[in-house]
Design a protein around this motif. Structure first.
Motif, PDB file in Angstrom:
ATOM      1  N   LYS A  79       0.821  -1.209   0.000  1.00  0.00           N
ATOM      2  CA  LYS A  79       0.000   0.000   0.000  1.00  0.00           C
ATOM      3  C   LYS A  79       0.860   1.266   0.000  1.00  0.00           C
ATOM      4  CE  LYS A  79      -4.424   0.932   1.780  1.00  0.00           C
ATOM      5  NZ  LYS A  79      -5.373   0.757   2.836  1.00  0.00           N
ATOM      6  N   GLY A  80       1.933   1.302   0.761  1.00  0.00           N
ATOM      7  CA  GLY A  80       2.823   2.466   0.815  1.00  0.00           C
ATOM      8  C   GLY A  80       3.529   2.704  -0.509  1.00  0.00           C
ATOM      9  N   GLN A  81       3.885   1.634  -1.192  1.00  0.00           N
ATOM     10  CA  GLN A  81       4.561   1.752  -2.477  1.00  0.00           C
ATOM     11  C   GLN A  81       3.630   2.359  -3.527  1.00  0.00           C
ATOM     12  OE1 GLN A  81       6.022  -1.998  -3.845  1.00  0.00           O
ATOM     13  NE2 GLN A  81       8.002  -1.122  -4.386  1.00  0.00           N
ATOM     14  N   GLY A  82       2.373   1.969  -3.525  1.00  0.00           N
ATOM     15  CA  GLY A  82       1.397   2.532  -4.451  1.00  0.00           C
ATOM     16  C   GLY A  82       1.135   3.997  -4.158  1.00  0.00           C
ATOM     17  N   ASN A  83       1.138   4.357  -2.883  1.00  0.00           N
ATOM     18  CA  ASN A  83       0.934   5.739  -2.475  1.00  0.00           C
ATOM     19  C   ASN A  83       2.096   6.609  -2.937  1.00  0.00           C
ATOM     20  OD1 ASN A  83      -0.443   7.830  -1.297  1.00  0.00           O
ATOM     21  ND2 ASN A  83       0.198   7.342   0.787  1.00  0.00           N
ATOM     22  N   GLU A  84       3.308   6.103  -2.823  1.00  0.00           N
ATOM     23  CA  GLU A  84       4.482   6.842  -3.296  1.00  0.00           C
ATOM     24  C   GLU A  84       4.446   7.029  -4.807  1.00  0.00           C
ATOM     25  OE1 GLU A  84       7.040   8.364  -1.679  1.00  0.00           O
ATOM     26  OE2 GLU A  84       5.862   7.960   0.132  1.00  0.00           O
ATOM     27  N   PHE A  85       4.003   5.995  -5.517  1.00  0.00           N
ATOM     28  CA  PHE A  85       3.878   6.080  -6.967  1.00  0.00           C
ATOM     29  C   PHE A  85       2.853   7.137  -7.359  1.00  0.00           C
ATOM     30  CE2 PHE A  85       1.792   4.744 -10.926  1.00  0.00           C
ATOM     31  CZ  PHE A  85       2.882   4.832 -11.779  1.00  0.00           C
ATOM     32  N   ALA A  86       1.750   7.182  -6.658  1.00  0.00           N
ATOM     33  CA  ALA A  86       0.710   8.171  -6.942  1.00  0.00           C
ATOM     34  C   ALA A  86       1.227   9.588  -6.688  1.00  0.00           C
ATOM     35  CB  ALA A  86      -0.530   7.889  -6.098  1.00  0.00           C
ATOM     36  N   LYS A  87       1.985   9.774  -5.620  1.00  0.00           N
ATOM     37  CA  LYS A  87       2.554  11.093  -5.326  1.00  0.00           C
ATOM     38  C   LYS A  87       3.557  11.507  -6.408  1.00  0.00           C
ATOM     39  CE  LYS A  87       2.131  11.011  -0.309  1.00  0.00           C
ATOM     40  NZ  LYS A  87       2.861  11.001   0.966  1.00  0.00           N
ATOM     41  N   ALA A  88       4.396  10.576  -6.832  1.00  0.00           N
ATOM     42  CA  ALA A  88       5.383  10.878  -7.871  1.00  0.00           C
ATOM     43  C   ALA A  88       4.692  11.197  -9.190  1.00  0.00           C
ATOM     44  CB  ALA A  88       6.340   9.702  -8.044  1.00  0.00           C
ATOM     45  N   LEU A  89       3.643  10.459  -9.514  1.00  0.00           N
ATOM     46  CA  LEU A  89       2.883  10.717 -10.736  1.00  0.00           C
ATOM     47  C   LEU A  89       2.208  12.081 -10.679  1.00  0.00           C
ATOM     48  CD1 LEU A  89       2.061   9.472 -13.422  1.00  0.00           C
ATOM     49  CD2 LEU A  89       0.071   8.497 -12.261  1.00  0.00           C
ATOM     50  N   ALA A  90       1.701  12.455  -9.524  1.00  0.00           N
ATOM     51  CA  ALA A  90       1.066  13.769  -9.360  1.00  0.00           C
ATOM     52  C   ALA A  90       2.076  14.899  -9.548  1.00  0.00           C
ATOM     53  CB  ALA A  90       0.409  13.864  -7.986  1.00  0.00           C
ATOM     54  N   VAL A  91       3.263  14.741  -8.989  1.00  0.00           N
ATOM     55  CA  VAL A  91       4.298  15.772  -9.129  1.00  0.00           C
ATOM     56  C   VAL A  91       4.738  15.889 -10.582  1.00  0.00           C
ATOM     57  CG1 VAL A  91       6.683  16.354  -8.532  1.00  0.00           C
ATOM     58  CG2 VAL A  91       5.107  15.633  -6.756  1.00  0.00           C
ATOM     59  N   LEU A  92       4.958  14.762 -11.238  1.00  0.00           N
ATOM     60  CA  LEU A  92       5.380  14.792 -12.643  1.00  0.00           C
ATOM     61  C   LEU A  92       4.322  15.409 -13.546  1.00  0.00           C
ATOM     62  CD1 LEU A  92       7.210  11.378 -13.083  1.00  0.00           C
ATOM     63  CD2 LEU A  92       8.211  13.656 -13.059  1.00  0.00           C
ATOM     64  N   SER A  93       3.064  15.088 -13.297  1.00  0.00           N
ATOM     65  CA  SER A  93       2.013  15.673 -14.125  1.00  0.00           C
ATOM     66  C   SER A  93       1.874  17.161 -13.851  1.00  0.00           C
ATOM     67  CB  SER A  93       0.688  14.953 -13.911  1.00  0.00           C
ATOM     68  OG  SER A  93       0.244  15.107 -12.588  1.00  0.00           O
ATOM     69  N   GLN A  94       2.071  17.584 -12.610  1.00  0.00           N
ATOM     70  CA  GLN A  94       2.020  19.012 -12.287  1.00  0.00           C
ATOM     71  C   GLN A  94       3.152  19.764 -12.990  1.00  0.00           C
ATOM     72  OE1 GLN A  94       2.261  19.818  -8.109  1.00  0.00           O
ATOM     73  NE2 GLN A  94       1.638  21.946  -8.343  1.00  0.00           N
ATOM     74  N   ILE A  95       4.332  19.187 -13.028  1.00  0.00           N
ATOM     75  CA  ILE A  95       5.455  19.803 -13.730  1.00  0.00           C
ATOM     76  C   ILE A  95       5.163  19.892 -15.226  1.00  0.00           C
ATOM     77  CG2 ILE A  95       7.868  19.479 -14.401  1.00  0.00           C
ATOM     78  CD1 ILE A  95       8.338  18.296 -11.597  1.00  0.00           C
ATOM     79  N   GLY A  96       4.658  18.820 -15.809  1.00  0.00           N
ATOM     80  CA  GLY A  96       4.349  18.818 -17.237  1.00  0.00           C
ATOM     81  C   GLY A  96       3.293  19.848 -17.604  1.00  0.00           C
ATOM     82  N   ILE A  97       2.230  19.916 -16.818  1.00  0.00           N
ATOM     83  CA  ILE A  97       1.173  20.893 -17.084  1.00  0.00           C
ATOM     84  C   ILE A  97       1.702  22.308 -16.929  1.00  0.00           C
ATOM     85  CG2 ILE A  97      -1.028  21.793 -16.195  1.00  0.00           C
ATOM     86  CD1 ILE A  97      -1.764  18.839 -15.627  1.00  0.00           C
TER      87      ILE A  97
END
Length: 74
Positions: A6-24
């Motif tokens: 569960k923690g690993q999936g949460n970290e992945f979601a946070k990293a994906l959110a940061v990357l998408s925020q940077i891209g946008i």
């Protein structure tokens, strides 16, 4: 998904959110620069100079945004 992952999936979601925020943010900065340059060029008849200037300003704003994200991540 096992409970231990569960923690690993949460970290992945946070990293994906940061990357998408940077891209946008990059797309928005450059897009606004291009739009403003095109608009001012069409109003003032200075084509293509203001488009080039505002595109470069948009790229500079995108780099600043990336550095701000990196600083915030520390």
């Amino acid at each position: 998904m096992p409970h231990g992952d569960k923690g690993q999936g949460n970290e992945f979601a946070k990293a994906l959110a940061v990357l998408s925020q940077i891209g946008i943010s990059i797309i928005a900065c450059i897009g606004v620069g291009i739009f403003l340059g095109w608009l001012l060029d069409s109003l003032l008849g200075t084509s293509p100079w203001l488009l080039l200037v505002f595109t470069l300003l948009g790229i500079a704003a995108a780099f600043k945004s990336i550095f701000d994200f990196a600083k915030k991540m520390k």
